[in-house]
Design an enzyme around this catalytic site. Structure first.
Site, PDB file in Angstrom:
ATOM      1  N   ASP A  86       0.869  -1.177   0.000  1.00  0.00           N
ATOM      2  CA  ASP A  86       0.000   0.000   0.000  1.00  0.00           C
ATOM      3  C   ASP A  86       0.908   1.229   0.000  1.00  0.00           C
ATOM      4  O   ASP A  86       1.731   1.399   0.906  1.00  0.00           O
ATOM      5  CB  ASP A  86      -0.897  -0.036   1.243  1.00  0.00           C
ATOM      6  CG  ASP A  86      -2.053   0.953   1.159  1.00  0.00           C
ATOM      7  OD1 ASP A  86      -1.870   2.027   0.539  1.00  0.00           O
ATOM      8  OD2 ASP A  86      -3.114   0.671   1.739  1.00  0.00           O
ATOM      9  N   ASP A  97      -3.320   7.557  -3.063  1.00  0.00           N
ATOM     10  CA  ASP A  97      -3.203   6.383  -2.192  1.00  0.00           C
ATOM     11  C   ASP A  97      -3.665   5.169  -3.001  1.00  0.00           C
ATOM     12  O   ASP A  97      -4.764   5.196  -3.562  1.00  0.00           O
ATOM     13  CB  ASP A  97      -4.124   6.654  -0.978  1.00  0.00           C
ATOM     14  CG  ASP A  97      -4.187   5.521   0.033  1.00  0.00           C
ATOM     15  OD1 ASP A  97      -3.454   4.532  -0.109  1.00  0.00           O
ATOM     16  OD2 ASP A  97      -4.993   5.661   0.983  1.00  0.00           O
ATOM     17  N   HIS A 157     -11.796   5.884   2.393  1.00  0.00           N
ATOM     18  CA  HIS A 157     -11.841   7.111   3.199  1.00  0.00           C
ATOM     19  C   HIS A 157     -11.717   8.340   2.326  1.00  0.00           C
ATOM     20  O   HIS A 157     -11.100   8.300   1.260  1.00  0.00           O
ATOM     21  CB  HIS A 157     -10.671   7.100   4.205  1.00  0.00           C
ATOM     22  CG  HIS A 157      -9.361   6.705   3.571  1.00  0.00           C
ATOM     23  ND1 HIS A 157      -8.440   7.621   3.136  1.00  0.00           N
ATOM     24  CD2 HIS A 157      -8.841   5.488   3.241  1.00  0.00           C
ATOM     25  CE1 HIS A 157      -7.409   6.980   2.592  1.00  0.00           C
ATOM     26  NE2 HIS A 157      -7.621   5.683   2.627  1.00  0.00           N
ATOM     27  N   HIS A 165      -7.023  10.246   6.406  1.00  0.00           N
ATOM     28  CA  HIS A 165      -8.380   9.837   6.772  1.00  0.00           C
ATOM     29  C   HIS A 165      -9.158  11.087   7.176  1.00  0.00           C
ATOM     30  O   HIS A 165      -9.097  11.528   8.315  1.00  0.00           O
ATOM     31  CB  HIS A 165      -8.362   8.792   7.894  1.00  0.00           C
ATOM     32  CG  HIS A 165      -7.844   7.467   7.427  1.00  0.00           C
ATOM     33  ND1 HIS A 165      -8.676   6.465   6.989  1.00  0.00           N
ATOM     34  CD2 HIS A 165      -6.591   6.987   7.290  1.00  0.00           C
ATOM     35  CE1 HIS A 165      -7.948   5.429   6.606  1.00  0.00           C
ATOM     36  NE2 HIS A 165      -6.669   5.714   6.783  1.00  0.00           N
ATOM     37  N   GLU A 193     -11.125   1.055  -1.260  1.00  0.00           N
ATOM     38  CA  GLU A 193     -10.202  -0.061  -1.056  1.00  0.00           C
ATOM     39  C   GLU A 193     -10.861  -1.297  -0.460  1.00  0.00           C
ATOM     40  O   GLU A 193     -10.887  -1.472   0.757  1.00  0.00           O
ATOM     41  CB  GLU A 193      -9.006   0.367  -0.201  1.00  0.00           C
ATOM     42  CG  GLU A 193      -9.326   1.145   1.058  1.00  0.00           C
ATOM     43  CD  GLU A 193      -8.044   1.627   1.758  1.00  0.00           C
ATOM     44  OE1 GLU A 193      -7.083   0.850   1.867  1.00  0.00           O
ATOM     45  OE2 GLU A 193      -8.031   2.792   2.183  1.00  0.00           O
ATOM     46  N   GLU A 284      -6.747  -0.995  -4.239  1.00  0.00           N
ATOM     47  CA  GLU A 284      -7.124   0.380  -3.880  1.00  0.00           C
ATOM     48  C   GLU A 284      -6.775   1.372  -4.983  1.00  0.00           C
ATOM     49  O   GLU A 284      -5.710   1.293  -5.593  1.00  0.00           O
ATOM     50  CB  GLU A 284      -6.397   0.812  -2.593  1.00  0.00           C
ATOM     51  CG  GLU A 284      -6.702   2.244  -2.171  1.00  0.00           C
ATOM     52  CD  GLU A 284      -6.018   2.657  -0.864  1.00  0.00           C
ATOM     53  OE1 GLU A 284      -4.990   2.054  -0.520  1.00  0.00           O
ATOM     54  OE2 GLU A 284      -6.531   3.586  -0.210  1.00  0.00           O
TER      55      GLU A 284
HETATM   56 MN    MN Z   1      -3.707   2.813   0.977  1.00  0.00          MN
HETATM   57 MN    MN Z   2      -6.348   4.204   1.772  1.00  0.00          MN
END
Ligand code: MN
Ligand code: MN
Length: 298
Positions: A86, A97, A157, A165, A193, A284
């Site tokens: 990630d 992200d 998020h 977040h 995700e 994601e």
């Molecule tokens: Mn991530």
């Molecule tokens: Mn994330």
């Protein structure tokens, strides 16, 4: 409303993440040092003109999220593993992200395709003004129809500048209350995700050991001059974004980190582990909305 410049930074961060994500399969193999995976991912992000938005997370098998190598990590990628990488990049606080799961001869390779399919379907149902809960429904339905189970307490998020977040969660199951009006807003950034596990698993994560990822929670910082200097350096580098103990350990005054954790200026994320120890796969992407469109930045 996002300015043209902000949109440009979001798209550039996304492009960097996409490019590095494409390199990741070559970094992950049986016996690879986890610390090297982290460092290669992070240095490629920098080489392409971004900064890591958070430490590279390496989630092996039942580890869902929030593990990065501590300083002097000797962990290696085991045989027959699912490895989630990630990664995030930011430009001036504008974050992208994304995550990918790699099979190292794992018997659970199918779960990767299911996570990716859940993500694809989710991206198809997102609209500006659309219900966030539609994502959870389609993700859960896709995963269950393939004979697997979503992780109910790991979510996507909203993302805002220097904040990973940012309040609103994007569930991976239906029938979960969604905050923020429950709809995708204009000119906003979200990460979606899905996390997939076996149907016999609990389908939720619990807190494991601490994961060597920290962030500043008390913005006013400490009073005494010595820890203040260390805090100011941390804030200058990372603002409110997560950072690795590995990175902080190279900053003068790192010995004061323990004190800052004890007085709750710094928070350390626990590793999130599947409650019944079952393997997890993840996919994601980050999206950005305009006044009417949805753009996948990663
Ligand atoms: Mn991530
Ligand atoms: Mn994330």
């Amino acid at each position: 409303m996002l300015t043209e410049e902000e949109v440009d930074k979001l798209l550039r961060a996304g492009k960097i993440v996409r490019a590095v994500r494409e390199m990741v399969p070559a970094f992950v193999f049986e016996g690879a040092m986890v610390s090297e995976i982290c460092e290669r991912v992070e240095s490629e992000i920098r080489r392409l003109g971004g900064e890591p938005a958070f430490p590279c997370n390496v989630g092996i098998n039942s580890v869902g999220a929030h593990y990065t190598s501590p300083p002097d990590d000797t962990t290696v990628v085991p045989a027959e593993a699912l490895v989630k990488i990630d990664l995030g990049a930011h430009i001036d606080g504008y974050v992208a992200d994304s995550a990918i799961t790699i099979s190292v001869d794992s018997e659970y390779e199918d779960m990767i395709r299911v996570a990716e399919e859940g993500l694809e379907r989710a991206l198809q149902v997102v609209t500006v003004g659309g219900r966030i809960s539609d994502v959870g429904s389609v993700v859960e339905k896709t995963i269950r129809s393939r004979g697997f189970k979503p992780i109910s307490n790991l979510t996507g998020h909203q993302i805002s500048r220097y904040t990973i977040h940012a309040g609103v969660s994007i569930p991976n199951v239906s029938a979960i209350e969604v905050g923020g009006g429950g709809r995708f807003q204009q000119w906003s950034v979200y990460a979606i995700e899905p996390f997939v596990t076996l149907s016999v698993a609990a389908g939720e994560v619990r807190n494991g050991p601490l994961g060597n990822i920290l962030h500043i929670v008390k913005l006013k910082g400490p009073k005494d001059a010595e820890s203040r200097r260390f805090f100011d350096e941390l804030y200058k580098r990372y603002k409110t974004l997560p950072f690795a103990r590995r990175w902080a350990s190279k900053i003068d005054g790192y010995g004061l980190a323990k004190f800052l954790e004890a007085e709750r200026t710094l928070y350390e994320y626990p590793v999130l582990v599947e409650a019944t120890g079952k393997t997890i796969a993840q996919a994601e992407h980050t999206i950005m909305t305009t006044d009417k469109e949805v753009i996948v930045t990663t």
